[in-house]
Design an enzyme around this catalytic site. Structure first.
Site, PDB file in Angstrom:
ATOM      1  NE  ARG A  43      62.452  22.602  49.156  1.00 27.17           N
ATOM      2  CZ  ARG A  43      64.051  22.889  48.623  1.00 27.17           C
ATOM      3  NH1 ARG A  43      64.241  22.744  47.525  1.00 27.17           N
ATOM      4  NH2 ARG A  43      64.585  23.037  49.841  1.00 27.17           N
TER       5      ARG A  43
ATOM      6  N   GLY B 108      66.244  19.330  45.730  1.00 24.28           N
ATOM      7  CA  GLY B 108      67.567  19.505  46.775  1.00 24.28           C
ATOM      8  C   GLY B 108      67.637  18.958  47.501  1.00 24.28           C
TER       9      GLY B 108
ATOM     10  CG  HIS C 206      67.237  24.867  42.114  1.00 25.87           C
ATOM     11  ND1 HIS C 206      66.180  23.968  42.657  1.00 25.87           N
ATOM     12  CD2 HIS C 206      68.170  24.817  43.594  1.00 25.87           C
ATOM     13  CE1 HIS C 206      66.670  23.282  43.768  1.00 25.87           C
ATOM     14  NE2 HIS C 206      67.698  23.754  44.693  1.00 25.87           N
TER      15      HIS C 206
ATOM     16  CB  CYS D  53      72.455  23.948  44.445  1.00 22.61           C
ATOM     17  SG  CYS D  53      71.006  23.960  45.377  1.00 22.61           S
TER      18      CYS D  53
ATOM     19  NE  ARG E 191      70.377   5.530  57.728  1.00 21.47           N
ATOM     20  CZ  ARG E 191      71.335   6.420  58.518  1.00 21.47           C
ATOM     21  NH1 ARG E 191      71.413   6.697  59.284  1.00 21.47           N
ATOM     22  NH2 ARG E 191      71.819   7.438  57.348  1.00 21.47           N
TER      23      ARG E 191
ATOM     24  CD  GLN F  57      66.322  27.295  46.796  1.00 19.22           C
ATOM     25  OE1 GLN F  57      66.738  28.354  46.639  1.00 19.22           O
ATOM     26  NE2 GLN F  57      66.659  26.173  47.134  1.00 19.22           N
TER      27      GLN F  57
ATOM     28  CB  THR G 163      73.002   6.151  48.814  1.00 21.09           C
ATOM     29  OG1 THR G 163      73.730   6.108  50.692  1.00 21.09           O
ATOM     30  CG2 THR G 163      74.167   4.702  49.716  1.00 21.09           C
TER      31      THR G 163
END
Ligand code: NAP
Ligand code: 3JN
Length: 348
Positions: free
Chosen positions: A236, A161, A243, A130, A41, A157, A13
């Site tokens: 980030r 991610g 990326h 990655c 969940r 990135q 998921t």
């Protein structure tokens, strides 16, 4: 008739798990059945597999009976606990977390670079981080042509991610700012919208982050160069998918920018986009949804004898995670290495 495989996807998921299902379907991987697994969940929820909707089951120790291949992307602690259970059931695990990457029993594989390492697989195969994957796809042909002395990388990135929650935090903050509201951050330690955070994963004793040290250690393992000089800074940026990396490479022998471009144009999985006169260079928005790793801005580093600078971009959820994992599965099928119990050390 060609053999078909029963494939489980743990973390189905999530951002990576959904991309795994999409990639298995798009590449027509020979499946007899696909079993999506996640936490209690989301058990009972549906996830798409092509035109079908599959019902998610709760991941449990006995989820892997009769499964041939299990792709994991449910985080390190889940992999630590359940990958050995899966291997114990006789299936081959391809794990996307960092849990098994540096374990000497587990090959760490990027098929364009070291597919042969799969011959030593013992039940659990690790998919690299990655940021490492897209860099080594480009470094390998350079290593083969001119040797490698040192690599200096800075990453930019995308929020995907961090998973679905990273995507949602950037969306929410952008919406709040455009509506004149204060922003809140729960995923990142600071606002990510219209900002850059030089911080991915946790800080370590040596003052690097864990993401940065993953790049160093994984690059050395994949290239079989335990002493390669590598240093990384990971940041980030407020980009959803893709990326980007600025990579400085010092080679053992001279490689001109022109020869490097020609070499990379022939390299598997690499697409050279390098025409500054036309403002053409790799962009995250172009790499998103693509399988190739894009490289451009290739130029000689004038500050050292044998240096090159370049800009490398890839879709972090595809080549950086799901696609690389499915390519490993395809190699295992080609090499007839799915379910070979006598070499599975996790099976006793
Ligand atoms: P995500 O969007 O947050 O999805 C997490 C997935 O893990 C969901 O399916 C979630 O299921 C499942 N999960 C969480 N806890 C679980 C548990 N206790 N038991 C079973 N399933 C559980 O995260 P993501 O971006 O897809 O990343 C997932 C993992 O993949 C990361 O933690 C990382 O290890 C790995 N990853 C690797 C790379 C790479 O560089 N190769 C890149 C990104 C991620 P629910 O829906 O039930 O919560
Ligand atoms: O932040 C990114 O851009 C990549 C994230 C990867 C990631 C996220 C959470 C846990 C990893 C990984 O693949 O190294 C892990 C982990 O398994 O340690």
């Amino acid at each position: 008739m060609d053999k078909k495989y029963k494939v489980a996807v743990a973390g189905a998921t999530g951002a990576v798990g959904r991309e795994m299902l999409k990639t298995l379907y798009e590449r027509n991987f020979p499946v007899s059945e696909v079993i999506p697994l996640a936490s209690a969940r989301s058990a009972g929820n549906a996830v798409p597999f092509g035109d079908e909707e599959l019902t998610v089951r709760e991941l449990k120790e006995d989820s892997f009976a009769g499964i041939d291949l299990a792709l994991f992307s449910a985080g390190g602690s889940v992999s630590e606990k359940f990958a050995p259970c899966a291997a114990h059931s006789g299936c081959v695990v391809i794990d996307n977390s960092s849990a098994w990457r540096m374990d000497p029993r587990c090959p760490l594989v990027v098929p364009e670079v070291n597919a042969q390492a799969l011959r030593d697989q013992k039940g659990i195969i690790a998919n690299p981080n990655c940021s490492t994957i897209q860099m080594v796809v480009v470094l390998k042909p350079i290593l083969d042509a001119a040797g490698l002395e040192r690599v200096v990388v800075s990453t930019y990135q995308a929020v995907s991610g961090t998973g679905q929650k990273g995507i949602e935090e950037l969306e929410r903050q952008v919406r709040d700012l455009f509506n004149g509201r204060d922003t809140e951050n729960s995923v990142y330690p600071h606002r990510i919208a219209f900002n850059i955070l030089p911080h991915i994963d946790v800080f370590l004793e040596n003052e690097y982050t864990r993401e940065e040290m993953k790049m160093v250690n994984e690059t050395r393992k994949i290239l079989s160069m335990p002493d390669l000089r590598v240093t990384a800074t990971c940041a980030r940026v407020p980009v959803f998918y893709g990326h980007s990396e600025s990579v400085n490479v010092e080679t053992a022998r001279k490689l001109t920018a022109r020869d490097c471009r020609a070499l990379l144009a022939r390299a598997p999985g690499v697409r050279v986009i390098d025409n500054p006169a036309e403002n053409l260079y790799p962009l995250a928005i172009d790499a998103a949804g693509e399988d190739d790793t894009f490289v451009g801005r290739i130029r000689e580093d004038e500050s050292i004898e044998n240096g090159l600078n370049m800009w490398i971009v890839a879709d972090n959820l595809r080549k950086g995670a799901a696609l690389n994992a499915v390519q490993i599965a395809e190699e295992l099928v080609k090499m007839d290495l799915v379910r070979v119990p006598d070499r599975n050390v996790f099976m006793d």
